[in-house]
Each structure stands twice: as C-alpha cells, then as structure tokens.
Design a protein around this motif. Structure first.
Motif, mmCIF file in Angstrom:
data_model
loop_
_atom_site.group_PDB
_atom_site.id
_atom_site.type_symbol
_atom_site.label_atom_id
_atom_site.label_comp_id
_atom_site.label_asym_id
_atom_site.label_seq_id
_atom_site.Cartn_x
_atom_site.Cartn_y
_atom_site.Cartn_z
ATOM 1 N N UNK A 1 6.027 6.057 3.122
ATOM 2 C CA UNK A 1 5.356 6.159 1.831
ATOM 3 C C UNK A 1 4.766 4.816 1.437
ATOM 4 N N UNK B 1 3.446 10.092 17.021
ATOM 5 C CA UNK B 1 2.836 11.160 16.228
ATOM 6 C C UNK B 1 3.587 12.486 16.316
ATOM 7 N N UNK C 1 2.334 15.156 13.812
ATOM 8 C CA UNK C 1 1.043 14.991 13.141
ATOM 9 C C UNK C 1 -0.102 15.496 13.994
ATOM 10 N N UNK D 1 6.647 9.678 8.347
ATOM 11 C CA UNK D 1 5.718 9.048 7.438
ATOM 12 C C UNK D 1 6.361 7.939 6.645
ATOM 13 N N UNK E 1 0.840 -1.201 0.000
ATOM 14 C CA UNK E 1 0.000 0.000 0.000
ATOM 15 C C UNK E 1 0.876 1.252 0.000
ATOM 16 N N UNK E 2 0.474 2.277 -0.698
ATOM 17 C CA UNK E 2 1.221 3.541 -0.742
ATOM 18 C C UNK E 2 0.489 4.591 0.089
ATOM 19 N N UNK E 3 1.263 5.462 0.725
ATOM 20 C CA UNK E 3 0.646 6.475 1.577
ATOM 21 C C UNK E 3 1.205 7.849 1.270
ATOM 22 N N UNK E 4 0.416 8.839 1.687
ATOM 23 C CA UNK E 4 0.820 10.221 1.516
ATOM 24 C C UNK E 4 1.927 10.562 2.512
ATOM 25 N N UNK E 5 2.857 11.420 2.103
ATOM 26 C CA UNK E 5 3.949 11.738 3.020
ATOM 27 C C UNK E 5 3.926 13.201 3.470
ATOM 28 N N UNK E 6 3.994 13.400 4.780
ATOM 29 C CA UNK E 6 4.185 14.741 5.338
ATOM 30 C C UNK E 6 5.144 14.576 6.511
ATOM 31 N N UNK E 7 5.453 15.684 7.141
ATOM 32 C CA UNK E 7 6.471 15.627 8.180
ATOM 33 C C UNK E 7 5.823 15.743 9.561
ATOM 34 N N UNK E 8 6.412 15.097 10.567
ATOM 35 C CA UNK E 8 5.852 15.141 11.914
ATOM 36 C C UNK E 8 6.112 16.517 12.524
#
Ligand code: SF4
Ligand code: SF4
Lengths: 340, 548
Positions: free
Chosen positions: B345, B338, A10, B343, A1-8
C-alpha cells in the motif's frame, strides 16, 4: 507514495467467458455453412430467430433478477445456446416451436436455476426435449438434401407455416436417416435395403455426413485452441463406435455400421459442442470420461431400441443428472497423497 | 553428467511470459547506505528475535542487535555502523499491511565492521558447530519463506538424507536475483552448497535450474570445474511455472512426492535456495552475518530496472529513488513476484531478509484483478493447471459458502497459493484470494479454540482445587469437633484445663473466621468468576501480543 491494493496473482492469460463462447460460436460456422449449402436458407433464419429470442429473454430475466444487464449480455452464452438449439431442431420448424424451445432453454433451464454457471442441465437440450415431447409431430419434418428453400420461402414457411402452392411439403421433407432405419427395420427391411434410399450418402446420411464433417473440423479446432478438452468428445465417440461396432459385427443387416452412427444425426455436434458445455458436464478428468461414455452408450441405446428418433438430448440430460455423483467419486489424487 | 539425468513431470503448471530480460541488463548494483535502516524483529518464520540494544546505543556493522528467542528463531545484525535511533512499531512487508516492532538505525556513514573472527574451514567443523555458526549469522531461507536455515540442516540423527536439492529454478516471472547471483557469484554458491552437503552428510546433491537461464547454468558449471568439484549435479529443467515450488522441484528432479501435509524430509530430501547457499558460505567461511541480499527492482513503472545488493532494512522508497525513481506510469507496487507476491500500500517499508523482488507495475501492465468476476462455469481450467492436483473450483465453492470443514476435505492446506488457477480462470475469479481468506479464517478459529480450550482447562483445574480444599477443610473440622467433644467430656474434671480449653477455643474461633473469609473469596458467584477469568484472559492475550 501510496498504492492501490489487490491480491496476487497479477497476471492473467486474458481468457474470458465471452471470448470462450465466441470461439465456440466461430467453430460452429463451417458446419452452419455446409448445412445451408445442403438445406437452404431455413437454418440461417432459424438461428437468427433463436438468437433474437434468446437475447431478449436473457435480458428480461437479468432485469427481473436485478443483475447487471450489459455485463452478463456480453458473455455470449445465450447466443451460443440459441445456435445449438436451432441446429438441433428440425430444419423446417414453425417460428413458435423455435421460440418456445428457446424460451424454455433460457428462462427455465438457465435463469430459474440461478443463471450462468448454476444450471445443472444443458439449456439447449432442455429446450429441445420440451418441444420434442410436446410437439412430436413437428420434430420429424426434415428437409431432403438440395430441396432447400430460398430466403423468401424460408421466411414464409417459418412464419406462416405454408409454402407456395407449387411446392408440396411432402415432396421436400422426409424422415431423418436414423429415423428411416428405425421404421425400415420395423417393416422387416434389411439395412442394405434401407440404405439404398437417396437419403443415405457415402458413409452417413446424405448431406448430413458433410455437415458432421464440418462440425468435426470446428470441434478439432476447439481442442487445438484449448477451449474444450479432448476427453469428452473422444470418449463419447469411442463409446458409440464400440457399441455400434459390436452389434454391427454381430448382425450387419439389423444394425447400422459405426461410421454411419457417427456421421448421422447430431452425434458429432453433440460430442464436440453440447456434451462439452462445462457448466452441466463433469469436471474431474476421470469424471469427464465416465460422463461422456455414459452419453455415448445411452445415445446408442435410445437410438436403437428407444421410441425417439435421436436419443442424444435425453442421453445428455440423463448424464447431467449423474454429474454430482460422478464428480464426488472421481476426485483426483492430491499431490503427495498416499496410495496412488 | 547433467544431460543424462532423468526428469519427471508435475501435474499442471503454466508457461508464463518471463519478463526477465527487463532486469538482467546490467551487473548487480552496489550497496548504498540509506538515511535510516528499519529492521523488523521478525523477518523469519518462528519466534521473533529479542532486541539486545536500546535507543541511543551505538552499533557496529555486523553486531548483533537482537538475539534469537527460542529454537525456531535467529539473531539480527546491524547492517552498517551507526546509532539505534528508535525501537518502534513500523509498517513491515506483509500482505495485510501490518506494523511490527522494528529497530531503527541511523547510519554514521563509516560502515565500520565489528571484529570478525578469523575465517574458518568448514571441513574441520562438525555439523553441529556449522549449524550454530549459520544460526548465529542470522541466515534464513532467502527464497521467500524465510525458515531458519540451520533447522533444515538438522534432519536428526535417524534421518539419512538422500538428496540435497538446490533450488535455482527461479520460476516466477520478472524475478532475476538468483539468476544474477549465479552469474556473478557462482563460486560462493557452489562453496555454500558443499558446506550444506557436509552438514547434512547428503548422499548426493542436485541443482535444479530452469532452462531459461543458460548464463547462470554455464557459470555454475565453470565454478564447479574451477573448484574441481564433481559431486554436484547441475540439472537443467524445463521452464514451467511453478517448477521452483519446493515439492514440484523435488518431483521434477527425483520423481519423489513429498507427502501431502508432510515435509520433503519425509522422503529423505532437503531443499535449499541458491541465495541461501551463498549466504551460508559467507557466514561459515568469513563469519559474515546476513546483513544484505540481492533484490530485483523491475517492472514498467521503474526507470532503471536491475538487481542490487541491498542492506536489510533499507526503506523501499529511498532505494527506488537512489535507483532513479518511478516512471509516471507507476500504478502498483508489489513485493515478490507477479504470481505469489503481495501488494504494497506504501513504499515506506523496509527490505527484509525474505524480500527477493520489488515489482512496480505500470499502467495497463498486469491488471488481471481489475476485471469484474463472472460466475464459475465449471470449465475445469483451474484444475488442469493446479500443480497440487487439487480441485480449485470446489475449494472456491466451499470458501464462498464458508464451509471450513468441507474445504479441508478438499485439501485446502495443500494449496501452495501459486496462482495458476486464478491465471487461467475465464471467469476472472480471484480464486487464490478466497483460499487465503479461508486459511486465515481457519487459523483464527483454531486459535480461538485453543484459547477456549485453555480457559476451560484452567477452569476445570480450579474447580478441582476448590473441591480438594473443601474436602480438606471438612476433614479438619471433623477432627476438631471430635477433639472438642472429648475435651467437653473432661470439662467437669478439670476447671483449669477448662480455662485453657476456652482460650484455645477462642483462638480456633478466630482461625475459623479467617478461614471463612478465604472461603468467601473462593466461592465467588458465577458472574464474578467470569469477570476475573476475562481479566486473566485479556492479560494473557496482551502478554502474548506484545511478544509476538
Ligand atoms: S477456471 Fe474458473 S470458471 Fe473454470 S472451473 Fe475453475 S473457477 Fe470455475
Ligand atoms: S493456487 Fe492452490 S489451488 Fe490454485 S493452482 Fe495453485 S496450488 Fe492449485
């Protein structure tokens, strides 16, 4: 599965600028209500006019500067500036005075300096000082308590600059209490003589003392909510009390008492709502105290010896100028840095 | 004993919603053996390990498959028996989503151990033997940073250790692996702590545990009384993020501030995590290497959250499927907590020694970073919460302006990236992202600088050498000429000698020619030289890249 990436991180406490501004506006409401109880509809009309001007000029500037319109209009900062400005200006002001002051605040003091977050000077105080210097004769017309106008009168005065023949302007306006002390002293009257006038209330200016009390309530709520920090209001008020106290003790007939200083004019409003404007205030813990003490001291000096009726606006702007220097020299000690 | 301890405060910090109950409902789940195990050679801070197996080799559980490479390094062990199927580049858990060399093992399902040495009693071992055993077991800090544990247990002969501090704070929301470990294996933890205390010869030992973990606290206390131990203080500290930050915890428990740019060791403190303690006990007493760890699987995007003992190298996707899979609401996958995690990918990456938590956020859960940022309004909220007592908004301005000198004046490198500032920023500025960016840029610049320094040095050495050679040559020529001259003077006297001399001269001529040739290579044009240098540099770089 692929996920969106952002930075902590969160997580966020869900605080945002428009909420902060909104809560400051809420905190003004008790004061505004008491204000209109004593002085009638004029203040409400003034606030609405200032807000409309502010939002319109903010929108225009955002368009000119090609910024996202809806996004920045939602931040409520223009409305807050407008409210504070309307509260600082005289109750009986012609419409163009309010419009000019607001335009200066939003267009020059805010947007020409780069918009929200970039203005070195408090926009409301810039607007106030501009009209104070340009139209001094209009800045001394203050209503007497309970001489307030009803809605139609208020509108009539605001836009036409005149009242029904039945009411003469002189019969309902007067100088502010602070102003009348100044004039009285220059006529060699003593404080006790001056404060026998009906302009004076129990511990401050008549009517004004209750308005200030309501602003105080709102300000304390802001501290309780963590919207503003206590350092600025407390140090500002303390410095006024200390300075006024020293002079009052030295000569009670020449200098008004500290309580009066606190509860008349815009002292409380400035301490909790104007000096705490984060953008133009100092940000370090020590710096905040120096900044606020500076405002308090300058206010007292200008009030007592200066040529203008209330010195708060000048005091705030002068200290705004000193902020970069204050910040630079008051950086907190880093965790684990040697030498406490 | 534990109630009397005086506590100290650190600046700032946050009261965060814990969300810990999501994953503390059931006991630690058993190990399962996935279809393949992916073991990155680098799972710790320091030099990456060096593979000692090749593709096709059979391995047994606990067998070393990669050896330590240098001092700051540890070996790597096979988590189960099977065959090395590949040694290849694979995506590894890393914020930038990079790939690194991994040993891939195909388990045979027998889970067969190598012969373990008989168990040992730590009291009979001297500290250096203990440290060797801990290193050989591949143990690194399990709290997150992954620094080889044996190094921290080697303070050097001159440093006396006042306090050994055990980090049981587990301050970040959602994560519960240490909590569950303490509840279920408190004796392992306490025994591990005794070993560390012995190795360090520490004067006293304090366990700092946040007061939101009463069960774990009670379990530790029981374990102490059961084992008859009274020289370990278990201290309840207020739940305040980031109380589990190493420097913050030391401050809370002892009032000592580890110096900015310094180590806890500088104030006579060593700090280790509870899970590390338990692993050390297993390693020292039973000689069991670090081949599995407890990992929290939690968040609203997970069907059955909980804690599991997971083999190092287990692919996250297989593990999650084994645990019941994702909810449809799954939106984002995070490794770590958290506040400080990163993250992922993709879920096709392995659990490694430092993975403490896999967090699957559902729709609408923790989407702080989705908001568009407003300008900074200098409200100072960030500064009020910063546990490192920095000026986050100043750091932000400098990072924004890419002023990498000034930002270090504002002590960028004291920032622990706890995320408190971003959490409270009303303008929703992703502050920590800016700090990470600035740090990475500065490291890159320094690397470049070192590289060019090295190149410059090499160049200077070379010039020096050329200069020297030239001088030597000139000297030789001068001598030769002098000799020739005397020879010519005597020419008329002896024709035989003359003939010999002529032959010699020819030989010299030849020699000189060959010398000039070398000289030709030596005196390259600037352009040619640059080309050669470039090639050298590239070759060096390639060598370095392939090793790191
Ligand atoms: S919290 Fe955000 S808006 Fe406030 S000073 Fe810090 S960076 Fe600026
Ligand atoms: S992330 Fe860095 S700057 Fe922000 S609060 Fe934590 S230590 Fe301070």
């Amino acid at each position: 599965m692929q996920f969106k990436k952002t930075s902590s991180p969160y997580l966020h406490n869900n605080q945002n600028i428009s909420l902060v501004m909104l809560q400051v506006i809420y905190a003004l409401i008790p004061g505004i209500l008491v204000y209109s109880y004593f002085f009638g509809w004029s203040i409400l009309v003034n606030i609405i006019l200032a807000c409309l001007t502010a939002v319109a000029s903010e929108a225009l500037m955002l368009l000119l500067r090609k910024r996202p319109l809806a996004f920045f209009l939602r931040d409520n900062s223009a409305i807050l500036t407008a409210c504070l400005l309307a509260l600082a200006l005289p109750t009986l002001a012609p419409w163009w005075l309010i419009v000019i002051a607001t335009l200066f605040a939003i267009v020059v003091a805010k947007h020409l300096y780069g918009g929200l977050g970039y203005n070195p000077f408090n926009p409301a105080m810039v607007g106030y000082v501009v009209v104070m210097i340009s139209f001094p004769q209009y800045m001394t017309q203050w209503l007497q308590p309970h001489a307030g106008l009803d809605l139609s009168q208020a509108l009539q005065y605001l836009f036409l600059g005149e009242l029904n023949a039945a009411i003469s302007l002189d019969s309902i306006t007067s100088a502010t209490p602070i102003d009348s002390i100044k004039t009285g002293l220059s006529l060699n009257q003593s404080i006790s003589e001056i404060s026998a006038s009906p302009l004076f209330g129990f511990w401050g200016g008549a009517g004004w003392e209750w308005i200030a009390a309501a602003f105080l309530l709102g300000g304390l709520w802001l501290i309780y909510r963590g919207i503003i920090s206590w350092q600025i209001p407390v140090s500002l008020l303390l410095s006024i009390v200390v300075m006024a106290g020293i002079f009052y003790l030295a000569d009670p007939q020449q200098y008004s008492n500290p309580l009066f200083q606190l509860f008349s004019g815009g002292t409380i409003l400035a301490a909790f709502f104007i000096a705490t404007d984060p953008v133009s205030a100092s940000t370090t813990p020590k710096g905040r105290i120096i900044y606020a003490v500076g405002i308090g001291a300058l206010t007292f000096i200008i009030r007592t010896w200066g040529g203008y009726p209330d010195g708060i606006a000048f005091a705030v702007l002068l200290m705004n100028m000193a902020v970069p220097t204050i910040d630079y020299y008051t950086q907190p000690r880093v965790f684990g840095a040697s030498g406490k | 004993m534990q109630s009397k301890h005086k506590l100290f405060n650190f600046h700032g910090g946050l009261h965060l919603p814990g969300h810990k109950e999501i994953s503390t409902g059931q006991a630690i789940g058993d190990v399962f053996i996935p279809s393949r195990l992916v073991l990155p050679l680098q799972q710790h801070i320091g030099e990456s390990s060096e593979a000692t197996v090749k593709e096709g080799d059979p391995v047994l559980k606990g067998q070393i498959i990669a050896k330590a490479n240098g001092y700051v390094s540890v070996p790597l062990h096979a988590p189960t028996s099977g065959t090395v199927s590949q040694i290849i580049e694979q995506p590894v858990p890393h914020p930038s989503g990079l790939s690194a060399t991994c040993i891939v093992i195909k388990p045979d399902g027998k889970d067969e151990w190598i012969d373990l040495d008989s168990s040992a009693d730590y009291r009979q071992m001297d500290p250096s033997a203990l440290r060797n055993r801990i290193r050989d077991a591949g143990i690194v800090g399990l709290g997150g940073a992954g620094f080889p544990s044996f190094i921290k247990l080697n303070p050097g002969a001159k440093t006396a250790i006042d306090e050994l501090i055990i980090n049981a704070a587990e301050c970040e929301p959602y994560i519960t692996c240490d909590d569950m470990l303490m509840r279920e294996r408190a004796e392992d933890v306490i025994n591990g702590i005794r070993i560390m205390k012995h190795a360090l010869q520490a004067r006293r030992c304090l366990i700092g545990i946040e007061d939101n973990k009463p069960e774990a606290h009670a379990a530790l206390k029981d374990a102490c009384s059961k084992l008859g131990i009274d020289d370990i203080e278990i201290i309840s500290i207020p739940t305040l993020y980031p109380a589990g930050g190493e420097k913050q915890l030391i401050k809370v428990l002892t009032g000592k501030e580890s110096p900015s740019h310094g180590l806890p060791l500088d104030v006579g403190v060593v700090c280790q995590n509870v899970a590390t303690a338990a692993a050390i006990y297993q390693a020292v007493t039973y000689n069991k290497p670090l081949i599995s760890r407890i990992v929290t699987l939690t968040g609203e995007g997970i069907k059955q959250p909980g804690n599991h003992e997971v083999l190092i190298g287990t692919p996250v996707d297989e593990w999650i499927t084994y645990c019941g899979g994702y909810h449809d609401s799954i939106k984002r996958l995070v490794m770590g907590g958290p506040m400080m995690g990163f993250n992922l990918g993709t879920d096709k990456i392995p659990i490694i020694k430092t993975s403490n938590c896999v967090l699957a956020f559902g729709e609408g859960e923790a989407d702080a970073q989705e908001q568009q940022a407003m300008p900074c309004i200098r409200c100072g909220a960030c500064m009020d919460v910063c546990p490192a007592q920095l000026l986050p908004q100043q750091l932000y301005w400098q990072a924004y302006a890419r002023d990498f000198d000034k930002i270090q004046d504002y002590n960028l490198f004291d920032c622990i990236e706890c995320g408190c500032c971003s959490y409270v920023c009303p303008s929703q500025i992703p502050l920590v992202q800016y700090y990470r960016f600035a740090k990475t840029e500065i490291w890159a610049l320094e690397r470049d600088k070192k590289k060019s320094d090295r190149a410059r040095l090499r160049h200077e050495f070379r010039l020096e050498r050329l200069e020297k050679e030239k001088k030597e040559r000139e000297e030789r020529m001068r001598k030769k000429k002098a000799a020739l001259k005397t020879g010519k003077d005597e020419k008329t006297k002896d024709s035989k000698k003359d003939a010999i001399e002529a032959a010699l001269e020819r030989v010299r001529e030849k020699q000189k020619k060959s010398q000039t040739q070398t000289k030709n290579i030596d005196n390259l044009s600037a352009e040619q030289q640059k080309k050669i240098d470039d090639i050298d540099a590239r070759r060096n770089q390639e060598q370095k890249d392939s090793t790191s």
